[in-house]
Design a protein around this motif. Sequence first.
Motif, PDB file in Angstrom:
ATOM      1  N   LYS A 239       4.488   9.784  15.009  1.00 38.67           N
ATOM      2  CA  LYS A 239       5.174   8.531  14.774  1.00 38.67           C
ATOM      3  C   LYS A 239       5.591   7.810  16.060  1.00 38.67           C
ATOM      4  O   LYS A 239       5.730   6.592  16.075  1.00 38.67           O
ATOM      5  CB  LYS A 239       6.417   8.740  13.896  1.00 38.67           C
ATOM      6  CG  LYS A 239       6.170   9.473  12.615  1.00 38.67           C
ATOM      7  CD  LYS A 239       5.122   8.811  11.751  1.00 38.67           C
ATOM      8  CE  LYS A 239       5.585   7.489  11.205  1.00 38.67           C
ATOM      9  NZ  LYS A 239       4.571   6.914  10.283  1.00 38.67           N
TER      10      LYS A 239
ATOM     11  N   PRO B  28      10.844   6.153   3.521  1.00 38.58           N
ATOM     12  CA  PRO B  28      11.849   5.383   4.254  1.00 38.58           C
ATOM     13  C   PRO B  28      12.451   4.301   3.361  1.00 38.58           C
ATOM     14  O   PRO B  28      11.892   3.959   2.314  1.00 38.58           O
ATOM     15  CB  PRO B  28      11.060   4.767   5.407  1.00 38.58           C
ATOM     16  CG  PRO B  28       9.662   4.671   4.911  1.00 38.58           C
ATOM     17  CD  PRO B  28       9.475   5.825   3.978  1.00 38.58           C
TER      18      PRO B  28
ATOM     19  N   GLY C 247       8.258  -4.863  14.906  1.00 41.75           N
ATOM     20  CA  GLY C 247       7.082  -4.107  14.482  1.00 41.75           C
ATOM     21  C   GLY C 247       6.964  -4.144  12.979  1.00 41.75           C
ATOM     22  O   GLY C 247       7.900  -4.539  12.283  1.00 41.75           O
ATOM     23  N   LEU C 248       5.797  -3.738  12.499  1.00 46.89           N
ATOM     24  CA  LEU C 248       5.604  -3.677  11.060  1.00 46.89           C
ATOM     25  C   LEU C 248       6.323  -2.457  10.509  1.00 46.89           C
ATOM     26  O   LEU C 248       6.744  -1.578  11.262  1.00 46.89           O
ATOM     27  CB  LEU C 248       4.117  -3.564  10.739  1.00 46.89           C
ATOM     28  CG  LEU C 248       3.275  -4.798  11.033  1.00 46.89           C
ATOM     29  CD1 LEU C 248       1.813  -4.480  10.772  1.00 46.89           C
ATOM     30  CD2 LEU C 248       3.727  -5.949  10.153  1.00 46.89           C
TER      31      LEU C 248
ATOM     32  N   LEU D 166      10.464   1.477   1.626  1.00 49.56           N
ATOM     33  CA  LEU D 166       9.611   1.849   0.503  1.00 49.56           C
ATOM     34  C   LEU D 166      10.431   2.195  -0.741  1.00 49.56           C
ATOM     35  O   LEU D 166       9.968   2.013  -1.861  1.00 49.56           O
ATOM     36  CB  LEU D 166       8.693   3.014   0.893  1.00 49.56           C
ATOM     37  CG  LEU D 166       7.723   2.683   2.035  1.00 49.56           C
ATOM     38  CD1 LEU D 166       6.790   3.852   2.307  1.00 49.56           C
ATOM     39  CD2 LEU D 166       6.913   1.444   1.726  1.00 49.56           C
TER      40      LEU D 166
ATOM     41  N   GLU E  76      19.470   3.388   9.739  1.00 51.28           N
ATOM     42  CA  GLU E  76      18.776   2.461   8.860  1.00 51.28           C
ATOM     43  C   GLU E  76      19.337   2.458   7.438  1.00 51.28           C
ATOM     44  O   GLU E  76      19.474   1.415   6.821  1.00 51.28           O
ATOM     45  CB  GLU E  76      17.321   2.926   8.844  1.00 51.28           C
ATOM     46  CG  GLU E  76      16.384   2.120   8.020  1.00 51.28           C
ATOM     47  CD  GLU E  76      14.945   2.614   8.198  1.00 51.28           C
ATOM     48  OE1 GLU E  76      14.756   3.842   8.324  1.00 51.28           O
ATOM     49  OE2 GLU E  76      14.046   1.788   8.231  1.00 51.28           O
TER      50      GLU E  76
ATOM     51  N   ASP F 199       0.856  -1.184   0.000  1.00 52.58           N
ATOM     52  CA  ASP F 199       0.000   0.000   0.000  1.00 52.58           C
ATOM     53  C   ASP F 199       0.889   1.230   0.000  1.00 52.58           C
ATOM     54  O   ASP F 199       1.446   1.593   1.029  1.00 52.58           O
ATOM     55  CB  ASP F 199      -0.906  -0.038   1.234  1.00 52.58           C
ATOM     56  CG  ASP F 199      -1.748   1.216   1.315  1.00 52.58           C
ATOM     57  OD1 ASP F 199      -2.052   1.793   0.250  1.00 52.58           O
ATOM     58  OD2 ASP F 199      -2.083   1.629   2.439  1.00 52.58           O
ATOM     59  N   LEU F 200       1.051   1.814  -1.156  1.00 53.75           N
ATOM     60  CA  LEU F 200       1.967   2.962  -1.248  1.00 53.75           C
ATOM     61  C   LEU F 200       1.398   3.939  -2.271  1.00 53.75           C
ATOM     62  O   LEU F 200       1.032   3.546  -3.371  1.00 53.75           O
ATOM     63  CB  LEU F 200       3.359   2.464  -1.691  1.00 53.75           C
ATOM     64  CG  LEU F 200       4.427   3.497  -2.030  1.00 53.75           C
ATOM     65  CD1 LEU F 200       4.683   4.439  -0.859  1.00 53.75           C
ATOM     66  CD2 LEU F 200       5.718   2.798  -2.407  1.00 53.75           C
TER      67      LEU F 200
ATOM     68  N   SER G  56       5.892   1.284  11.859  1.00 53.44           N
ATOM     69  CA  SER G  56       5.370   1.235  13.214  1.00 53.44           C
ATOM     70  C   SER G  56       6.058   2.247  14.124  1.00 53.44           C
ATOM     71  O   SER G  56       5.646   2.433  15.256  1.00 53.44           O
ATOM     72  CB  SER G  56       5.524  -0.175  13.772  1.00 53.44           C
ATOM     73  OG  SER G  56       6.889  -0.552  13.718  1.00 53.44           O
ATOM     74  N   GLY G  57       7.093   2.898  13.635  1.00 53.86           N
ATOM     75  CA  GLY G  57       7.706   3.973  14.400  1.00 53.86           C
ATOM     76  C   GLY G  57       8.981   3.587  15.118  1.00 53.86           C
ATOM     77  O   GLY G  57       9.477   4.355  15.935  1.00 53.86           O
ATOM     78  N   ARG G  58       9.534   2.425  14.788  1.00 52.06           N
ATOM     79  CA  ARG G  58      10.761   2.015  15.476  1.00 52.06           C
ATOM     80  C   ARG G  58      11.922   2.955  15.149  1.00 52.06           C
ATOM     81  O   ARG G  58      12.661   3.391  16.036  1.00 52.06           O
ATOM     82  CB  ARG G  58      11.129   0.584  15.048  1.00 52.06           C
ATOM     83  CG  ARG G  58      10.111  -0.443  15.448  1.00 52.06           C
ATOM     84  CD  ARG G  58      10.387  -1.769  14.782  1.00 52.06           C
ATOM     85  NE  ARG G  58      10.299  -1.665  13.323  1.00 52.06           N
ATOM     86  CZ  ARG G  58      10.604  -2.634  12.485  1.00 52.06           C
ATOM     87  NH1 ARG G  58      11.047  -3.788  12.955  1.00 52.06           N
ATOM     88  NH2 ARG G  58      10.485  -2.462  11.194  1.00 52.06           N
ATOM     89  N   THR G  59      12.069   3.239  13.864  1.00 53.89           N
ATOM     90  CA  THR G  59      13.159   4.120  13.454  1.00 53.89           C
ATOM     91  C   THR G  59      13.027   5.483  14.110  1.00 53.89           C
ATOM     92  O   THR G  59      13.988   6.039  14.630  1.00 53.89           O
ATOM     93  CB  THR G  59      13.139   4.266  11.914  1.00 53.89           C
ATOM     94  OG1 THR G  59      13.368   2.990  11.349  1.00 53.89           O
ATOM     95  CG2 THR G  59      14.195   5.232  11.441  1.00 53.89           C
ATOM     96  N   GLU G  60      11.797   6.004  14.106  1.00 52.35           N
ATOM     97  CA  GLU G  60      11.582   7.313  14.711  1.00 52.35           C
ATOM     98  C   GLU G  60      11.906   7.307  16.194  1.00 52.35           C
ATOM     99  O   GLU G  60      12.425   8.279  16.732  1.00 52.35           O
ATOM    100  CB  GLU G  60      10.137   7.779  14.509  1.00 52.35           C
ATOM    101  CG  GLU G  60       9.878   8.397  13.154  1.00 52.35           C
ATOM    102  CD  GLU G  60       9.632   7.355  12.083  1.00 52.35           C
ATOM    103  OE1 GLU G  60       9.704   6.150  12.390  1.00 52.35           O
ATOM    104  OE2 GLU G  60       9.388   7.747  10.933  1.00 52.35           O
TER     105      GLU G  60
HETATM  106  N1  ATP Z   1       3.028   1.826   3.692  1.00 49.73           N
HETATM  107  C1  ATP Z   1       3.395   3.069   3.762  1.00 49.73           C
HETATM  108  N2  ATP Z   1       2.877   3.951   2.875  1.00 49.73           N
HETATM  109  C2  ATP Z   1       3.260   5.230   2.920  1.00 49.73           C
HETATM  110  N3  ATP Z   1       4.126   5.710   3.800  1.00 49.73           N
HETATM  111  C3  ATP Z   1       4.644   4.894   4.709  1.00 49.73           C
HETATM  112  C4  ATP Z   1       4.321   3.541   4.726  1.00 49.73           C
HETATM  113  N4  ATP Z   1       4.999   2.949   5.713  1.00 49.73           N
HETATM  114  C5  ATP Z   1       5.737   3.898   6.278  1.00 49.73           C
HETATM  115  N5  ATP Z   1       5.535   5.073   5.695  1.00 49.73           N
HETATM  116  C6  ATP Z   1       6.182   6.330   6.018  1.00 49.73           C
HETATM  117  O1  ATP Z   1       7.500   6.059   6.396  1.00 49.73           O
HETATM  118  C7  ATP Z   1       7.947   6.940   7.413  1.00 49.73           C
HETATM  119  C8  ATP Z   1       8.558   6.190   8.589  1.00 49.73           C
HETATM  120  O2  ATP Z   1       8.377   4.852   8.456  1.00 49.73           O
HETATM  121  P1  ATP Z   1       9.512   3.819   8.814  1.00 49.73           P
HETATM  122  O3  ATP Z   1       9.280   2.695   7.923  1.00 49.73           O
HETATM  123  O4  ATP Z   1      10.844   4.426   8.841  1.00 49.73           O
HETATM  124  O5  ATP Z   1       9.119   3.491  10.310  1.00 49.73           O
HETATM  125  P2  ATP Z   1       9.635   2.259  11.144  1.00 49.73           P
HETATM  126  O6  ATP Z   1       8.665   1.895  12.144  1.00 49.73           O
HETATM  127  O7  ATP Z   1      10.991   2.517  11.552  1.00 49.73           O
HETATM  128  O8  ATP Z   1       9.613   1.203  10.027  1.00 49.73           O
HETATM  129  P3  ATP Z   1      10.640   0.062   9.881  1.00 49.73           P
HETATM  130  O9  ATP Z   1      10.091  -0.923  10.787  1.00 49.73           O
HETATM  131  O10 ATP Z   1      10.551  -0.308   8.433  1.00 49.73           O
HETATM  132  O11 ATP Z   1      11.937   0.635  10.265  1.00 49.73           O
HETATM  133  C9  ATP Z   1       6.732   7.717   7.792  1.00 49.73           C
HETATM  134  O12 ATP Z   1       6.871   8.987   7.194  1.00 49.73           O
HETATM  135  C10 ATP Z   1       5.589   6.970   7.221  1.00 49.73           C
HETATM  136  O13 ATP Z   1       4.561   7.847   6.871  1.00 49.73           O
END
Ligand code: ATP
Lengths: 372, 502, 320, 320
Positions: free
Chosen positions: B274, B146, B292-293, B149, B341, B135-136, B296-300
């Motif tokens: 986030k 990120p 996390g998926l 994606l 990352e 879903d993008l 899910s905000g882990r990186t943040e």
């Molecule tokens: N499926 C998605 N579609 C659009 N934007 C996304 C999607 N997934 C994440 N994002 C965007 O990516 C950014 C941060 O997501 P990121 O993947 O870095 O978080 P995360 O929890 O660290 O994920 P990961 O587990 O992959 O590290 C946000 O700005 C979020 O809006």
Amino acid sequence: TVSGTTEQSEVEGTTPPANEIDISAQVDAALEELTSSVLSLGPNGEAPAGFESTELTADEVAQIQAAGLTAAIVMHYAGNDWSSAQIEGLKDEFARLGIEVVAVTDADFKPEKQVSDIETVMALNPDIIISIPTDPVATSAAYKKAAAAGIKLVFMDNVPADMVGGTDYVSVVSADNMGNGAASAHLMAKALNGQGKIGLIYHDADFFVTAQRYQGFKDVLSQYPGIEVVEEKGIGGPDFAGDAQAAATALLTKYPDIDGLWGVWDVPAEGMMAAAREAGRLDLKIATQDLGTNVAIQLAKNELIIGLGAQRPYDQGVAEARLAAAASIGKTGLPVFVALGALPVSHENVLEAWKTVYSVDAPSSVSSVYVK
Amino acid sequence: MSKELGPVIEMREISKSFGSNPVLKAVDFSVEVGEVHALAGENGAGKSTLMKILQGVYQKDSGSIYISGSKVEITDTFSAKKVGIGMVFQEFSLIPSLTVAQNIFLTNEPTKYGLIRDSKAKSLATELFKTMEVDLDPGRLVESLPTALWQLTEIAKALAQDAKILIMDEPTASLAKHETEGLFSLIQRLKKKGISIIYISHRMDEIYRIADRITVLRDGSRVLTSRLEDLTPEKIVEAIVGREASAHLLHHDRSENISEEIVLELENLTCGSKVQGVSLKLRRGEILGLAGLMGSGRTELLNTVFGVLRPTSGTISINGKRIRNNSPSDAISNRIALIPEDRRSQGLVLDHAVTENLTLPLIDQLTVAGLLSSKKVLKKSQEIIKQFEIKLAHPEIKVGSLSGGNQQRVVIGKWLATDPEILMMDEPTAGVDIGTKGEILDLVRTIANSGKSIILISSELPELLSVSDRILVMKDGRVSKSLDRKEIPNEEYLQLAIQGAS
Amino acid sequence: MSNQTAFAPILSRLKRFEWRQNIIYIAFVAVFLLFAVLLRDSGFTNPNNLMNILRQTATITVMAVAMTYVIAAAEIDLSVGSIAGLSSVVTAMSISSWGLVPGIMAGLSVGLVAGAISGGLVAWLKVPSFLVTLGMLGLLVGVARWITASAPIPIADQTYIAIFGGGQLGPVPTIFIWVTLVVGIGAIVMNKTKFGRHVRATGGNLVAAGYTGVKTARVKFIVLMLSGGGAALAGMLYAGRLQSGRFQWGTGDELSVIAAVILGGTSLFGGRGQVIGSLFGAVFIGLINNGLILMGLDVSQQQVVRGAIIILAVALSRKK
Amino acid sequence: MSNQTAFAPILSRLKRFEWRQNIIYIAFVAVFLLFAVLLRDSGFTNPNNLMNILRQTATITVMAVAMTYVIAAAEIDLSVGSIAGLSSVVTAMSISSWGLVPGIMAGLSVGLVAGAISGGLVAWLKVPSFLVTLGMLGLLVGVARWITASAPIPIADQTYIAIFGGGQLGPVPTIFIWVTLVVGIGAIVMNKTKFGRHVRATGGNLVAAGYTGVKTARVKFIVLMLSGGGAALAGMLYAGRLQSGRFQWGTGDELSVIAAVILGGTSLFGGRGQVIGSLFGAVFIGLINNGLILMGLDVSQQQVVRGAIIILAVALSRKK
Ligand SMILES: Nc1ncnc2c1ncn2[C@@H]1O[C@H](COP(=O)(O)OP(=O)(O)OP(=O)(O)O)[C@@H](O)[C@H]1O
Ligand SMILES: Nc1ncnc2c1ncn2[C@@H]1O[C@H](COP(=O)(O)OP(=O)(O)OP(=O)(O)O)[C@@H](O)[C@H]1O
Ligand SMILES: [Mg+2]
Ligand SMILES: [Mg+2]
């Protein structure tokens, strides 16, 4: 106006050789002649009228003051002493005449910018535009438009192509550029006792004022067969001081026995002075044009600069203001070409000359270093 | 004509060197029609280089290439496209300032009367993502995405080319389970259509899932080509690393090394939308896993602790003292380190030498009388290069010319050399080969045993399970679960927890 | 539900509206309104004056449109001013020798050839465009001075002057037609054609674009050649407006042109290209010049205020 | 074996020698030899003439060293020329009002403050340095004109002139001491200190540098402030040489300075900084000017040849 020459040769304490007396006398006579006559002719060969021809009567002044006129000043470049003094003269005289200056513009030597400036100031509907065209051909159409709108035009030094004095524009007020070039040539000849090698640094551009000086200088120099021009070098700017310094350095390198240099105006002369100092050539004799502060200081110190031909930009501005004002109240019979005589300046008369050029006393930076 | 027998691609005796560094030594490689052929090997073995030669990015020094039996000269990416080769690049071939859809159809833009139809491109991209089960929004600028994606966009871009041979260079390095599954089902469908796929990966389970055959490179030479059913995983690993590998993925109980002392405490930490009210305690010697998926905000969360992002509310305390991390340099002075990352954009100055990259955070230790000593810089760099077995021609070489995995080792080496008290790692083993991955995980344990504390993000659950003492599951910016390692019976259990089913 | 879907694109568009990149429009409107109020008695909003502003900035606009491509491809062209000068001279000389059409062709060719030389060096020898075009800047001015002995070459051909200078097509000044054409084509090519896309891809990430099959060298060659062509057209507009060709026409324009492009939202680091923004950037600079003169400020004061306005406009475009 | 280890580093260094980045040294030597042969009778190799070349390029060199930092940090500073002009003016005025030391302090402060303003805007508001410093360029020239009414301000103080102008310390002209100091410190700081490393890291990859704990905003602020300081020193050298302060001193130097830096091997895209290269770049330009003037070429011919030499030098630096 040039006095004390005999004194100077006595100070030097040597018995002057026979030819020096001849040269000094010849030069003094020639300079005398120069100050009282104008070499340049008007753009269409008109005979020049003098500064006094622009005087206004008390009646006329009152009439002008009552008219509530406005004026715009459209310069080709506003970043030197000459422009500043000219603008100063214009503003002072316009103030006296009760004319408001609504705009001052600087085209930075760019004709297209000047055309824009003319178009822009026309939005203010001024009664008068005082201007110096950067380029006679390129700006002509814009000036014609202004003239067609009924604006009274007075030019400095140069007029646009295909415009007729008295109908398209009121008048052009000029310095005697040929005369000033001639003056510096005479002064150079005197400083060299009519013998020596010199280099010339000229403005490599199709610019009326600087071209005329160069011409005037070379014409007169041919009267002194003992002086040899070893090389002429053009400078293009925009860093005129730097360009002239580089050119002068090259001349000093190539001709270590060179005696003098001529520079087309004071800013290049400043670069030439720097070159002379760096080469340890404080004996070099530099002649130039225009009485800028730095060359005036050198004249006062009697070092490097031996003389120059000065314009009278302040008076030129006053004359332009008067002519424009007079035309605006419908005065007729105004001279279409006014020229202010050449002003030879050397160590002896530099302080008086300052007063003549700028209508204020020489600043202390000049007067305090004056060596008797 | 179309029923061509024999291999669709045949590369014979391909050699290539960069300067005086021989990278490929007379490699033979062939792929059958409709086959998924895995390409494996250590970092720097030459996998990407071999594929870039096929894609026309690099020119071979010698050897020949046959496509469907006829000899071809691939001089640039154009000629590669013409013969039907498409590639998912390891280091991405995306333009950050263009949108996802614009990138996917770059050089392939749908046009009408000579004008590009972006709306068409967008709807095509949306369909493509649907088949990938992703879903993008294809209208987003790539630079705002990120890493994961980026990777998905890169895959979509290769798919959109309608190639008959598709090269995938570590397509799943930054992907989590869900996206990987989507990709696999797609690969099955492509295979059925007769498309051949060359699949580079360091993940053994993936190779087993999808590949028909495998070729292993070591030091630029081919050491093995075989059907997968004829091989055991141990055999493959042995071929890759050249010796028997240790069982690093086993979990060891190391609770005796964990003290009760709290080194890092977060209370209600919030950062935009986030990270929302995260509280956690990290003990000395502990390895804390974050699961996390994607998104899910882990990186943040880690970025907020590290000072890259500013918390909107909540507190961070170290050793019981509240601190303010306004910037990474504050965090570093508090002895925190973060392995980010995205190695290319966040970890390295690609244009600079390896030595310069390795020593950037260490400059203070390498001066003599206030001035940097080149000797010390070189010595320190060589130490790190040795410890992390970074494979390179020379320490002064630009880091950008290293292989992907070796670049990652530079990032890890640079941060571990700072000897941090709290080490945060965001997908640290992405792109690292199987041998080194084990060593890195062993190192993580050793570091923790020496009294340092570690937070680890990994989308590879076996890896996470093998080292973590505790695992926090994040969902929508919150900690949805905190699991002791002992409470987790197996990978499936954790996977369900992540998906929020249990 | 249907409501939501209708609004969603607009909303998401608004959300994605990048202040930083679009500051020029805001700055433009703000400065315009400011002058309109301050100078209401000085004829600023007089249609004639506004027309003049557009007319005066036409040459910069034309060069800025072409420069947008160069900068979007992460290159730079410092030679535009001197190409304009040389082209004005060559056009003027050729018209007087061979007539109107050959004159126009000659002028345009000068720019295309000069641009192609720079472009060739940048594209295939991979040398920095800054230095190549800086060398070109000096070289071409020198050539223009040399062949004219620094003198102006007048143009007498009235058709030429009508087409490139002050003429009108019906009620519309021809110069507006030029600007509209150049900006219109420039914007469409940038946003709607493969070439424009490839230009931005080249500037956004040279390596990635190359991997994807964009012919990056060719793109760089073409943008620099186009920039030469744009500069030549600007030189011909100068020649029409000033009824002569001279080496000085266009001198120093490179900085104004680049400033217009960057003000318009194109990044100096490439990858982005806002043609309409460049138009507004160019007119914005003209607007300020015009307003400050009308205010009756001294030359030095004009410089100070102009500098301050640019800094202010830029500072306001900061990321929040 | 021991032999091999001794040679290995030198060999590998030679192999890694980047022609592209070091072209300036080759071009320098080539042009020097060419002129030495062509101009053997015109005093080109005369020690005095060589000294003059160094002297005349001193101001550009000083600015180029500071600019190397700015460009290494992937920013640009167009305001150096006008900072030099303003500083020359302020120094001259302050010396005549308050004496030598306050004059020097005032001149230097002008540059540091101007640089700090640009730096602050670039670092913390994250606006493009091209536009900020372009605005600054206009603003500062305007200020310098305003406070001097466009007139030169003479300097009478002989100590000042000795220190910043034509003086000597024993047999060594003071201007060489300035250049040596600036280049020496500049090169050491760039290559041997944390700050220099941080500057290059910032320019090489802003994000990665930030993640590694480099205070990138502070780095940008400082390099622009330093560039202001360097420009102020250059302005003071102008003032010493020309024995006066004037707003025009330094006008247009920005392009020469940037050209010197890039010729010296620093990339306009940041990450690299070759201070010694910048010195050679500056002197190279001076060398060409001097040689062409000595050859007796016209201004237009000089321009053509100078442009051609720059293009040629750059073209030769192409990746093989
Ligand atoms: N499926 C998605 N579609 C659009 N934007 C996304 C999607 N997934 C994440 N994002 C965007 O990516 C950014 C941060 O997501 P990121 O993947 O870095 O978080 P995360 O929890 O660290 O994920 P990961 O587990 O992959 O590290 C946000 O700005 C979020 O809006
Ligand atoms: N452009 C280049 N210039 C110089 N050396 C290079 C270049 N590209 C790759 N190399 C070198 O070639 C070798 C093989 O690199 P390659 O990228 O093919 O490895 P890989 O097998 O893909 O490794 P990884 O699993 O880490 O991605 C490495 O030693 C690398 O440093
Ligand atoms: Mg690889
Ligand atoms: Mg993440």
